[in-house]
Scaffold this active site. Structure first.
Site, short mmCIF file in Angstrom:
data_model
loop_
_atom_site.label_atom_id
_atom_site.label_comp_id
_atom_site.label_asym_id
_atom_site.label_seq_id
_atom_site.Cartn_x
_atom_site.Cartn_y
_atom_site.Cartn_z
N CYS A 27 77.64 66.57 34.46
CA CYS A 27 77.02 65.93 35.62
C CYS A 27 75.60 66.45 35.83
O CYS A 27 75.41 67.63 36.13
CB CYS A 27 77.90 66.20 36.84
SG CYS A 27 77.15 65.81 38.42
N CYS B 6 74.88 68.14 39.16
CA CYS B 6 75.57 69.43 39.22
C CYS B 6 74.72 70.50 38.54
O CYS B 6 74.61 71.63 39.03
CB CYS B 6 76.93 69.36 38.54
SG CYS B 6 78.08 68.21 39.32
#
Length: 133
Positions: free
Chosen positions: A55, A58
């Site tokens: 991600c 992230c």
């Protein structure tokens, strides 16, 4: 606000980098239970980051999260890779990563979905001051 909802897994299996911080990587339900019990015993609020190595948002927020863990030692910072602990993450109804939960005495007091740095900073500060925003 970035958040990842899909499973666009990358070929490389790089883990998120929380170097230099005081972030505890949770790799099992038992590890989670142990850290929650420790936080409850010590009267600490837990900030739990449900994220994924693939991600992008992230990855962007990981160093910020690590830095916060040094700035606010009165809080316990945990991170859970949703792919490593799929069943556990599902039990928390994670629909996008990153998702941050704020827990006091094992109970959710706040939540943030997405890599929104200003909002995360605001919520962490509120938790450090003993409340939630």
């Amino acid at each position: 606000m970035g958040g990842c909802a899909g499973k666009a897994r990358r070929d490389d299996d790089d883990k998120l980098d929380f170097k230099g911080g005081n972030v505890h990587i949770i790799t099992s339900k038992e590890g989670w239970d142990q850290k929650i019990a420790e936080a409850n015993r010590d009267g600490k609020t837990v900030v739990a980051n449900f994220s994924a190595s693939w991600c992008g948002p992230c990855r962007v927020i990981a160093p910020v999260y690590a830095e916060m863990s040094k700035t606010y030692p009165q809080l316990m910072f945990l991170t859970i890779d949703v792919d490593d602990l799929m069943d556990f993450s599902s039990s928390w109804d994670i629909r996008a990563t990153p998702t941050f939960f704020f827990l006091k005495n094992g109970q959710q007091i706040d939540k943030l979905v997405g890599a929104n740095k200003p909002e995360l900073e605001k919520k962490v500060l509120a938790a450090a001051d003993g409340g939630s925003s």
